[in-house]
Design a protein around this motif. Structure first.
Motif, PDB file in Angstrom:
ATOM      1  N   MET A 190      -9.128  10.816  -4.018  1.00 56.30           N
ATOM      2  CA  MET A 190      -7.919  10.525  -4.793  1.00 56.30           C
ATOM      3  C   MET A 190      -8.092  10.850  -6.284  1.00 56.30           C
ATOM      4  SD  MET A 190      -5.500   9.583  -2.898  1.00 56.30           S
ATOM      5  CE  MET A 190      -5.808  10.150  -1.260  1.00 56.30           C
ATOM      6  N   PHE A 191      -9.249  10.492  -6.852  1.00 53.50           N
ATOM      7  CA  PHE A 191      -9.434  10.705  -8.297  1.00 53.50           C
ATOM      8  C   PHE A 191      -9.861  12.140  -8.606  1.00 53.50           C
ATOM      9  CE2 PHE A 191     -10.835   5.992  -9.111  1.00 53.50           C
ATOM     10  CZ  PHE A 191      -9.578   5.569  -8.723  1.00 53.50           C
TER      11      PHE A 191
ATOM     12  N   THR B 139     -14.050   0.044  -6.859  1.00 52.30           N
ATOM     13  CA  THR B 139     -13.311   1.245  -7.283  1.00 52.30           C
ATOM     14  C   THR B 139     -13.983   1.800  -8.542  1.00 52.30           C
ATOM     15  OG1 THR B 139     -11.258   0.254  -6.479  1.00 52.30           O
ATOM     16  CG2 THR B 139     -11.027   2.125  -7.944  1.00 52.30           C
TER      17      THR B 139
ATOM     18  N   ILE C 281     -12.740   6.922  -0.462  1.00 50.31           N
ATOM     19  CA  ILE C 281     -11.381   7.456  -0.618  1.00 50.31           C
ATOM     20  C   ILE C 281     -11.092   7.911  -2.043  1.00 50.31           C
ATOM     21  CG2 ILE C 281     -10.315   5.156  -0.999  1.00 50.31           C
ATOM     22  CD1 ILE C 281      -8.701   8.170   0.768  1.00 50.31           C
ATOM     23  N   ASN C 282     -11.610   7.162  -3.032  1.00 52.51           N
ATOM     24  CA  ASN C 282     -11.236   7.535  -4.395  1.00 52.51           C
ATOM     25  C   ASN C 282     -11.985   8.748  -4.926  1.00 52.51           C
ATOM     26  OD1 ASN C 282      -9.009   5.937  -4.919  1.00 52.51           O
ATOM     27  ND2 ASN C 282     -10.319   4.123  -5.112  1.00 52.51           N
TER      28      ASN C 282
ATOM     29  N   TRP D 157      -5.988  -4.663   2.532  1.00 50.89           N
ATOM     30  CA  TRP D 157      -5.213  -5.723   1.854  1.00 50.89           C
ATOM     31  C   TRP D 157      -4.629  -6.702   2.852  1.00 50.89           C
ATOM     32  CZ3 TRP D 157      -6.484  -5.681  -2.918  1.00 50.89           C
ATOM     33  CH2 TRP D 157      -6.708  -4.478  -3.580  1.00 50.89           C
TER      34      TRP D 157
ATOM     35  N   GLN E  63     -13.723  -0.974   1.984  1.00 51.40           N
ATOM     36  CA  GLN E  63     -12.574  -0.085   1.782  1.00 51.40           C
ATOM     37  C   GLN E  63     -12.919   0.972   0.726  1.00 51.40           C
ATOM     38  OE1 GLN E  63      -9.362  -0.460  -0.893  1.00 51.40           O
ATOM     39  NE2 GLN E  63      -7.838  -0.689   0.724  1.00 51.40           N
ATOM     40  N   GLN E  64     -13.572   0.546  -0.340  1.00 51.12           N
ATOM     41  CA  GLN E  64     -13.907   1.515  -1.387  1.00 51.12           C
ATOM     42  C   GLN E  64     -15.089   2.397  -0.994  1.00 51.12           C
ATOM     43  OE1 GLN E  64     -12.068   2.353  -3.986  1.00 51.12           O
ATOM     44  NE2 GLN E  64     -10.592   0.906  -3.145  1.00 51.12           N
TER      45      GLN E  64
ATOM     46  N   THR F 183       1.675   2.095  -3.407  1.00 52.70           N
ATOM     47  CA  THR F 183       0.522   2.724  -4.069  1.00 52.70           C
ATOM     48  C   THR F 183       0.482   4.224  -3.748  1.00 52.70           C
ATOM     49  OG1 THR F 183      -0.709   0.679  -3.801  1.00 52.70           O
ATOM     50  CG2 THR F 183      -1.999   2.629  -4.291  1.00 52.70           C
ATOM     51  N   THR F 184       0.686   4.554  -2.466  1.00 51.97           N
ATOM     52  CA  THR F 184       0.583   5.970  -2.087  1.00 51.97           C
ATOM     53  C   THR F 184       1.730   6.788  -2.688  1.00 51.97           C
ATOM     54  OG1 THR F 184       1.805   5.648  -0.021  1.00 51.97           O
ATOM     55  CG2 THR F 184      -0.580   5.410   0.098  1.00 51.97           C
TER      56      THR F 184
ATOM     57  N   GLY G  10      -6.989   1.690   4.299  1.00 52.04           N
ATOM     58  CA  GLY G  10      -6.128   1.583   3.108  1.00 52.04           C
ATOM     59  C   GLY G  10      -5.269   0.329   3.181  1.00 52.04           C
TER      60      GLY G  10
ATOM     61  N   ASN H  23      -1.422  11.164   2.735  1.00 47.91           N
ATOM     62  CA  ASN H  23      -1.732   9.759   2.450  1.00 47.91           C
ATOM     63  C   ASN H  23      -0.492   8.884   2.633  1.00 47.91           C
ATOM     64  OD1 ASN H  23      -3.288   7.607   1.538  1.00 47.91           O
ATOM     65  ND2 ASN H  23      -2.912   8.029  -0.623  1.00 47.91           N
TER      66      ASN H  23
ATOM     67  N   GLN I  10       0.826  -1.200   0.000  1.00 48.82           N
ATOM     68  CA  GLN I  10       0.000   0.000   0.000  1.00 48.82           C
ATOM     69  C   GLN I  10       0.867   1.259   0.000  1.00 48.82           C
ATOM     70  OE1 GLN I  10      -3.083   0.344  -0.549  1.00 48.82           O
ATOM     71  NE2 GLN I  10      -3.683   2.348   0.230  1.00 48.82           N
TER      72      GLN I  10
HETATM   73  O1  LIG Z   1      -4.236   5.407  -1.103  1.00 43.45           O
HETATM   74  C1  LIG Z   1      -5.458   5.386  -1.780  1.00 43.45           C
HETATM   75  C2  LIG Z   1      -5.554   4.236  -2.721  1.00 43.45           C
HETATM   76  O2  LIG Z   1      -5.563   3.031  -2.004  1.00 43.45           O
HETATM   77  C3  LIG Z   1      -6.490   2.133  -2.585  1.00 43.45           C
HETATM   78  O3  LIG Z   1      -7.594   2.024  -1.744  1.00 43.45           O
HETATM   79  C4  LIG Z   1      -5.839   0.803  -2.824  1.00 43.45           C
HETATM   80  O4  LIG Z   1      -5.499   0.212  -1.620  1.00 43.45           O
HETATM   81  C5  LIG Z   1      -6.899   2.744  -3.886  1.00 43.45           C
HETATM   82  O5  LIG Z   1      -8.171   2.352  -4.321  1.00 43.45           O
HETATM   83  C6  LIG Z   1      -6.775   4.194  -3.572  1.00 43.45           C
HETATM   84  O6  LIG Z   1      -6.663   4.965  -4.730  1.00 43.45           O
END
Ligand SMILES: OC[C@H]1O[C@](O)(CO)[C@@H](O)[C@@H]1O
Length: 353
Positions: free
Chosen positions: A143-144, A276, A139-140, A249, A134-135, A18-19, A245, A171, A15
């Motif tokens: 983020m988006f 997502t 959060i998105n 996972w 989580q979704q 990802t950030t 976040g 984040n 994760q």
């Molecule tokens: O950090 C934010 C990101 O983390 C997620 O939840 C994946 O774990 C994505 O869907 C999001 O864009």
């Protein structure tokens, strides 16, 4: 492979990556926006090709892993590879473990059929609910659409992109916090604390937006309120980044026994990406209809997944994966899905896994 005491911290590396990627993209957007001639966005999108090229070229020179060599029957090559990676000839013990693990994997048949058995009901629910919730933290949406959201609030182009960089930094840093505390505080505490913090910040965001723009969605927001809003968004992002976040996972990855691991992980990833997609597609329409109410909508979800964690998710911190079965067996609700016989089988498989 990871020792139980460090499993959480090591797993969160995924994760964290990802950030870092999200922050890098936000910085690129901020930088390319300054290019004169209105073609900065082309460069921004084109630059996504850079990591793809690195991965593609890297794959050409990437050696096979010992695991994959063993799975395909090249045990001698696997030994040589292991010796090269570890820098020593003393690899017999590790090779032996890898061969055993590979044998155990080969014996697994029908993971998709197995995961439907009643004794795996708690794991199946984890693989569906955790990524979905989580979704549904929303959060998105941040983020988006952060720059769009900030522009709607009256920030200029530059300030909107800078705000997205700020949320990106928060984040990433809060994900590091999670790495540090996850194996000390445990999963349940972080899930519940993060959920509560997200609930409070989302309700506060909804109230401020409601006051400024009302049900019509038309109005103006002073600089002071806009800054408070940015702060609240950071509080919300921090909560997500040290709770849902990474744990979205981590927890699924540690509750599946080998027999259902491949199916369980596939469901987790698919459900996550499906939600997502749904949130990304519906957000703009929902914002137009619900306006500030959208934040209350996500707030309601925070309370629902708080209840799910509180009632249905046992603590998995420091529990060796092969003993996870016992955790479910002791659980007030899931215990009844696991007979003593199932429990014995789980336990007797221990040395093999
Ligand atoms: O950090 C934010 C990101 O983390 C997620 O939840 C994946 O774990 C994505 O869907 C999001 O864009």
């Amino acid at each position: 492979m990871a020792p139980p005491k460090l499993r959480g911290a090591l797993n969160i590396g995924f994760q964290l990556a990802t950030t870092i990627g999200i922050l890098a993209a936000n910085l690129v957007n901020y930088g390319t926006n300054k290019i004169k001639g209105r073609y900065g966005w082309r460069i921004s999108i084109g630059m996504a090709a850079i990591p793809a090229v690195i991965i593609t070229l890297g794959a050409l020179v990437l050696p096979d892993t010992p695991n994959s060599l063993i799975a395909r029957g090249y045990t001698d090559e696997a030994r040589r590879m292991l010796q090269k990676i570890r820098g020593t000839n003393e690899v017999d013990e590790e090779l032996h473990d890898l061969v055993e693990a590979s044998e155990a994997v080969k014996q697994i048949q029908h993971p998709w059929r197995n995961i439907l058995q009643p004794k795996y009901r708690p794991q199946l629910m984890v693989s569906i609910f955790i990524p979905m919730f989580q979704q549904l933290t929303g959060i998105n949406v941040i983020m988006f659409y952060a720059p769009v959201l900030f522009k709607t609030l009256g920030f200029g182009d530059n300030a909107s992109l800078m705000s997205a960089v700020i949320t990106g930094v928060v984040n990433m840093l809060a994900t590091i916090v999670s790495i540090v505390v996850v194996d000390k505080f445990g999963r349940r505490f972080l899930f519940l604390e993060g959920g509560l913090q997200m609930f409070i910040s989302q309700v506060a965001i909804g109230v401020i937006l409601g006051k400024a723009f009302g049900a019509s969605g038309v109005g103006e927001m002073g600089k002071g309120s806009a800054n408070v809003l940015l702060f609240l968004i950071c509080v919300y992002v921090a909560a997500f980044a040290w709770s849902w976040g990474p744990l979205g996972w981590l927890v699924p990855s540690e509750v599946f026994p080998l027999e259902i691991r491949s199916a369980g992980q596939s469901i987790t990833v698919s459900v996550n990406l499906l939600w997502t997609f749904i949130v990304a597609q519906l957000f703009l329409m929902a914002l137009c209809h619900l306006k500030f109410g959208l934040f209350f909508f996500f707030g309601i979800w925070c309370s629902l997944y708080g209840i799910y964690i509180f009632l249905f998710l046992p603590e998995t911190k420091n529990v060796p994966i092969e003993e996870m079965n016992l955790v479910w067996k002791k659980h007030w609700f899931w215990g009844k899905y696991i007979t003593d016989h199932d429990h014995q089988i789980g336990y007797s498989m221990r040395p093999m896994v």
